[in-house]
Design an enzyme around this catalytic site. Sequence first.
Site, short mmCIF file in Angstrom:
data_model
loop_
_atom_site.label_atom_id
_atom_site.label_comp_id
_atom_site.label_asym_id
_atom_site.label_seq_id
_atom_site.Cartn_x
_atom_site.Cartn_y
_atom_site.Cartn_z
N HIS A 86 2.33 9.10 2.31
CA HIS A 86 1.17 9.17 1.41
C HIS A 86 1.51 10.13 0.29
O HIS A 86 2.14 11.16 0.54
CB HIS A 86 -0.07 9.65 2.19
CG HIS A 86 -0.45 8.71 3.29
ND1 HIS A 86 -1.34 7.68 3.10
CD2 HIS A 86 -0.01 8.61 4.57
CE1 HIS A 86 -1.45 7.00 4.24
NE2 HIS A 86 -0.65 7.55 5.15
N HIS B 237 3.89 10.14 8.02
CA HIS B 237 3.28 9.82 9.31
C HIS B 237 4.26 9.04 10.17
O HIS B 237 4.69 7.95 9.80
CB HIS B 237 2.02 8.95 9.11
CG HIS B 237 0.87 9.70 8.53
ND1 HIS B 237 -0.17 9.10 7.87
CD2 HIS B 237 0.60 11.04 8.54
CE1 HIS B 237 -1.04 10.03 7.50
NE2 HIS B 237 -0.59 11.21 7.88
N HIS C 280 0.82 -1.22 0.00
CA HIS C 280 0.00 0.00 0.00
C HIS C 280 0.84 1.25 0.00
O HIS C 280 0.44 2.29 -0.52
CB HIS C 280 -0.89 0.04 1.25
CG HIS C 280 -1.84 -1.10 1.33
ND1 HIS C 280 -2.89 -1.24 0.48
CD2 HIS C 280 -1.87 -2.16 2.17
CE1 HIS C 280 -3.55 -2.35 0.79
NE2 HIS C 280 -2.95 -2.93 1.81
N THR D 110 -5.73 5.91 9.32
CA THR D 110 -6.32 6.31 8.04
C THR D 110 -6.40 5.14 7.06
O THR D 110 -6.68 5.34 5.89
CB THR D 110 -5.52 7.46 7.39
OG1 THR D 110 -4.20 6.99 7.10
CG2 THR D 110 -5.44 8.66 8.31
N THR D 111 -6.10 3.94 7.55
CA THR D 111 -6.29 2.75 6.73
C THR D 111 -7.11 1.77 7.56
O THR D 111 -7.14 1.87 8.79
CB THR D 111 -4.94 2.09 6.38
OG1 THR D 111 -4.24 1.79 7.59
CG2 THR D 111 -4.09 2.99 5.51
N HIS E 49 5.75 6.21 7.57
CA HIS E 49 5.40 5.86 6.19
C HIS E 49 4.89 7.10 5.48
O HIS E 49 4.79 8.17 6.08
CB HIS E 49 4.35 4.73 6.18
CG HIS E 49 3.08 5.15 6.83
ND1 HIS E 49 2.78 4.85 8.14
CD2 HIS E 49 2.05 5.90 6.38
CE1 HIS E 49 1.62 5.38 8.46
NE2 HIS E 49 1.15 6.03 7.41
#
Length: 599
Positions: free
Chosen positions: A123, A149, A93, A233-234, A121
């Site tokens: 985005h 994040h 992801h 958020t996942t 990680h």
Amino acid sequence: MGCFLLLKMRLSVVLLSLCAATLVGSSDWCYNTCLEHSPSHWNEIPGSSCGENHQSPIDIQTSSVETDPNLLNFTFEGFDSTQAIKSITNNGHTVTCEIGEKLVNVSGGGLNGTYNVLQFHFHWGKADYVHHPGSEHTVDGNRYPMEMHIVTMKDDLSPDTAANHTDGYAVLGFFINAAEGQNKSETWTTLTSFLPNITETDQTVNVDQSISINGLIGNVDLSKYYRYMGSLTTPSCSEAVVWTLFHEPISVDSTLIQMFPLTTRFVDIYRPTQDLNGRQVYTSPSSVHQSHSWCYEEHHCATIPTLWSSLPDSKCDGENQSPINIETSKTSEDESLGAFTFHNFDNKQVIESVINTGHSVQCNLKANSEVEVSDGGLPGVYTVLQFHFHWGNETSDGSEHLVDSKRFAMEMHIVCVKKSMDTSEALAHSDGLAVLGFFIEATQASKSGTSSETSPDTGGMTIPSTSSTSDLEAWKNLASYLDQIKTINTPVQFISEISIDDLLGNVDRHSYFRYNGSLTTPSCNEAVVWTVFKESIKVDHELMAKFPSSTGYENIYRPEQSVHSRTILSTKATTGSSPPVKAAGLFCPLLVFVWALLH
Ligand SMILES: *[C@@H]1O[C@H](CO)[C@@H](O)[C@H](O)[C@H]1NC(C)=O
Ligand SMILES: *[C@@H]1O[C@H](CO)[C@@H](O)[C@H](O)[C@H]1NC(C)=O
Ligand SMILES: *[C@@H]1O[C@H](CO)[C@@H](O)[C@H](O)[C@H]1NC(C)=O
Ligand SMILES: *[C@@H]1O[C@H](CO)[C@@H](O)[C@H](O)[C@H]1NC(C)=O
Ligand SMILES: *[C@@H]1O[C@H](CO)[C@@H](O)[C@H](O)[C@H]1NC(C)=O
Ligand SMILES: *[C@@H]1O[C@H](CO)[C@@H](O)[C@H](O)[C@H]1NC(C)=O
Ligand SMILES: *[C@@H]1O[C@H](CO)[C@@H](O)[C@H](O)[C@H]1NC(C)=O
Ligand SMILES: *[C@@H]1O[C@H](CO)[C@@H](O)[C@H](O)[C@H]1NC(C)=O
Ligand SMILES: [Zn+2]
């Protein structure tokens, strides 16, 4: 031994990849590569919290944030360690960097206890990050190219229990902005150099090179941040996260930003923003210019303009301050000061709100309304953020700039930020902001008292257009909001249909002065390319009087600052018309003269 290490490492990868779906298995959801389990369907995943009402990410509306005095500085441990980042993984992801167990901690910052950093990680959007940015949180509707994040877990909890506590996790979110042509950060260059090695799902490489988290964060001011309670958020979207979002973005070279989508082929890996559902977003005290910590007049507070330089972060005693007295005999004509290009100045839907800032009245534009100004000798395209006013009192003029020592009744400032920059970045660049300054004077008609509204029959003669350079209805409409903004920092929605053009009317936008200066309020950043238009907007005297009488603010202008060695440029005087500034001054006797002739 090796086997044990491997097992331990895999376990920690599983435990640590919390923001990235290991709770439901990486094949069970996606951002955009599958239909059934794209974000709008995450709530259907068994056991997920994705449909609940304290979800993340959100849009941070800066006009609605409240200051929380408890949001003091963080204590960071291990952030400068070059041994803490163990590995970097493609988890199907996103790209995740795993941190060794309890090697990096964070506390303070209004957090209840110590949190251990598990992983960080990213985005992102598409390689064309300008049109397809990919941060998860947005600020006033603006999306940054990327977001980082740093995921932490409260140190007395375990992955089994953390999700059951509203503050089980704390995530530190950093916006990432593109930097062009600056030095590439070595740390970011090293980090992204691993990306070609992890192009396939589940590929991991050890990070044996010396990079630290601080190396990635750079010089972001860590005392300025937003805080709210939200979720992962996942999926499973557990509502167990204390969110921190730092105001200042990390600047990363654009080519390095592009490597994330180009190497992994993951694009637009961010969850859409979620409703606040009544939640309050807070900001740390150090990020706020306390609205009463400075003022213009002694009877309001102690910090009057001569003392503004004592304020924290103040640039108010710099050499290139504004406003100034423009001595026309000392200006140099410059042929490169051509016509401006105005974009969306005629759009009647762009004003979002009117706000009493505690110092003035300000109209904020809607985010993404793309009201822009360029050319006119400006070094780039600038986006209009807001406009506000400066004024005197019932009997005394209150413009900020002076022309040949003449003060005008009012001054309107249209504040624009360079299109490629966010505001904090712009404040640090000498041309980060452009302000368009327009003087405002009373329409002649209303100054001459009773005869005002019934204009004399001119017998076909054209009286100079100065009688009204603006659409009076637009100004009436704007002034009608003045009585509604009694509460400081509480925006009132603007429902009228008025464009900036309506307010400017037919004022001459080809004749202006140009100089390099500063904001005229603290922190007085020397970041402004100033344009001061020669012709003034003409507004009804009664409407102008409403600004001081409705708000109670009087004489809200900064005194004249020294020009020092600065150059003040002027557009070339157009042949056939007298210098516009003089024309404005001359107009009174001229009109009186014409008036006398006709009667
Ligand atoms: C982080 O906190 C843990 C306790 O949760 C402690 O054992 C560890 O030494 C701390 N690490 C650092 C680098 O301070
Ligand atoms: C802080 O966390 C502890 C447990 O770690 C809890 O007992 C305490 O109530 C919390 N305090 C606040 C103010 O939330
Ligand atoms: C966490 O909460 C869920 C739902 O309330 C419950 O089923 C589960 O047992 C809890 N887990 C722990 C470790 O408390
Ligand atoms: C860029 O790097 C060079 C050499 O490393 C250095 O001299 C220069 O000051 C740096 N410029 C900026 C803007 O950091
Ligand atoms: C990344 O891949 C390149 C080329 O296959 C290889 O030479 C390099 O050693 C790899 N780096 C790591 C850290 O695995
Ligand atoms: C908090 O951090 C900021 C920025 O690093 C610093 O300027 C300020 O002095 C700190 N405040 C305290 C109370 O330590
Ligand atoms: C208006 O402001 C001027 C300049 O500060 C001051 O001298 C004058 O007394 C004020 N007038 C009123 C009516 O407050
Ligand atoms: C403003 O500053 C820039 C950059 O230092 C310079 O190129 C420009 O000529 C200055 N403009 C004026 C009007 O002095
Ligand atoms: Zn201003």
